[in-house]
Design an enzyme around this catalytic site. Structure first.
Site, short mmCIF file in Angstrom:
data_model
loop_
_atom_site.label_atom_id
_atom_site.label_comp_id
_atom_site.label_asym_id
_atom_site.label_seq_id
_atom_site.Cartn_x
_atom_site.Cartn_y
_atom_site.Cartn_z
N TRP A 127 55.36 8.00 51.83
CA TRP A 127 55.27 9.02 50.34
C TRP A 127 56.52 8.71 50.07
CZ3 TRP A 127 57.68 14.55 50.10
CH2 TRP A 127 57.25 15.06 49.22
N ASP A 208 52.57 14.92 59.04
CA ASP A 208 53.02 15.76 58.12
C ASP A 208 51.58 16.15 57.63
OD1 ASP A 208 53.44 16.92 55.91
OD2 ASP A 208 54.31 14.80 55.25
N LYS A 243 48.26 21.08 48.05
CA LYS A 243 46.73 20.86 46.64
C LYS A 243 45.98 21.76 47.44
CE LYS A 243 50.19 17.51 46.67
NZ LYS A 243 50.82 16.86 46.19
C1 LMR Z 1 52.49 13.20 45.66
O1 LMR Z 1 53.09 12.12 45.84
O2 LMR Z 1 52.67 12.57 44.79
C2 LMR Z 1 52.83 14.25 45.47
O3 LMR Z 1 53.54 14.85 46.58
C3 LMR Z 1 53.83 14.91 44.98
C4 LMR Z 1 55.13 14.93 45.08
O4 LMR Z 1 55.99 16.08 44.96
O5 LMR Z 1 55.68 13.43 45.10
#
Ligand code: LMR
Length: 393
Positions: A127, A208, A243
């Site tokens: 992420w 996570d 989510k």
């Molecule tokens: C994403 O990956 O788009 C979501 O988890 C929102 C974020 O805060 O990045």
């Protein structure tokens, strides 16, 4: 004082919200930030959340501070949602946190206090905010192999090999389900092999779980958490309710820590609460009370499961829809990996300059890595989207 500052770069994901909003084109498409959207392109409040909120309005007596750990009912219910009966309750603590991000930040503080200089291994890629969030808190991060972007599968052997070489005591960040950004998760036998090496190497799992219920089911998506809980002495788990409850802006999530024994749990508990006090003092209440109201009432919980299954189903359908449209518009390229991915995201698998062209020429917004949020696809925009992708190939 501020004259020495330079402007910070726009956030790779959140920056797209404003860019898309300011785009005047009526056929623009937002495949950027991870929010669920309906077939009409909206992100509505879940029905079950509305019902819970009504109950709260009718019965809530006070807005006085809650403690640093948040709402005890919420914490117990989230612990159950996360572990079911897989963990010894005496060894686990769960606290409410401001979203999954808040939980990650508190976890980072705990890791730094417990083991200054600790290293956390993260999937390559991970992420986009894991690195600034955890790295910015002071943790040392290292990538380990995860996604094969040519074949759109997990590099299982490379991952197992990397895990087997990690120094004992290091932490391994795992995405419980719906890997963000790739949408590709280990299969159950891969998870078992990963867990075995974690145990053998004495690594600390840091899981996570931001999308529980978005891949297969609430139980199946928590497989690795529950499997590890029976094997390891210590583990950190962060959850997000953004989510699966659609409570994005209410900022609600949780942090759970599995400890070696009750005595250790009590010490960790005191440290975690002390860390919270030094960052945001106490968590916001509203979203957590909504979640606790839903999870604590069998009828509301059943209704939530139905809405969650609908969201999951729509994400799956949209992947199929886009893959089918691309088969027709760009037959020379295989996009079948779209259908194999789970959850909100997957990579389209195009280059950054093509992502740029899609934005500039067609008003199609996605993260630079070509990560798409499949919830942004609708039966109405899929042909335009597939035409635009085909034109940029
Ligand atoms: C994403 O990956 O788009 C979501 O988890 C929102 C974020 O805060 O990045």
């Amino acid at each position: 004082m501020f004259e020495a500052l330079e402007a910070a770069a726009a956030d790779a994901i959140l920056g797209l919200i404003t860019e898309h909003k300011n785009d005047p084109r009526s056929d623009k498409i937002d495949l950027g930030v991870g929010v669920f959207r309906t077939a009409e392109g909206e992100t509505p409040v879940l029905d079950v959340v509305k019902q819970a909120e009504q109950r709260i309005i009718d019965t809530q007596q006070s807005k006085a501070y809650i403690g640093t750990a948040g709402d005890p009912d919420f914490n117990a219910l989230m612990q159950d949602l996360t572990f079911a009966d897989a963990a010894d309750a005496d060894r686990v603590l769960t606290i409410q946190a401001p979203g999954g991000s808040g939980a990650l930040r508190v976890a980072a503080g705990l890791i730094l206090r417990a083991r200054p200089g600790a290293r956390v291994w993260v999937t390559d890629p991970t992420w986009a905010n894991h690195i600034p969030l955890l790295g910015g808190a002071g943790l040392e991060l290292e990538p380990y192999p995860y996604y094969d972007d040519e074949n759109h599968v997990i590099r299982v052997d490379d991952m197992l090999d990397a895990l087997s070489k990690m120094p004992a005591g290091d932490l391994v960040l795992l995405h419980a389900c719906c890997h963000n950004p790739s949408g590709v998760d280990p299969r159950e036998d891969d998870w078992r092999a990963i867990a075995d090496i974690i145990v053998e190497r004495d690594l600390v799992p840091f899981v996570d779980m931001a999308y529980q219920g978005f891949a297969h089911s609430l139980n199946d998506d928590a497989f690795i958490v529950r499997h590890l809980a029976g094997l390891v002495p210590e583990m950190i788990v962060t959850n997000s309710c953004s989510k699966n409850f659609g409570l994005y802006r209410d900022r609600v999530g949780s942090l759970s820590v599995l400890c070696a024994d009750k005595a250790s749990r009590d010490i960790v508990n005191s440290q975690v609460n002390n860390i919270v006090r030094t960052i945001y003092s106490v968590p916001p209440d509203h979203g957590a009370v909504v979640v606790a109201t839903i999870l604590g009432d069998s009828e509301l919980k059943a209704a939530w499961r139905v809405e969650l299954a609908e969201m999951r189903g729509r994400l799956r359908e949209m992947r199929v829809l886009l893959n089918d449209a691309l088969k027709e518009k760009a037959p020379e390229r295989d996009f079948s990996h779209l259908v194999r991915a789970r959850g909100m995201f997957c990579f389209l698998g195009i280059a950054e300059d093509q992502v740029d062209r899609l934005k500039k020429e067609y008003g199609v917004y996605m993260v630079g890595s070509s990560r798409i949020n499949t919830a942004g696809i609708t039966a109405r925009n899929v042909n335009y989207l597939a035409d635009a992708i085909a034109a940029t190939l």
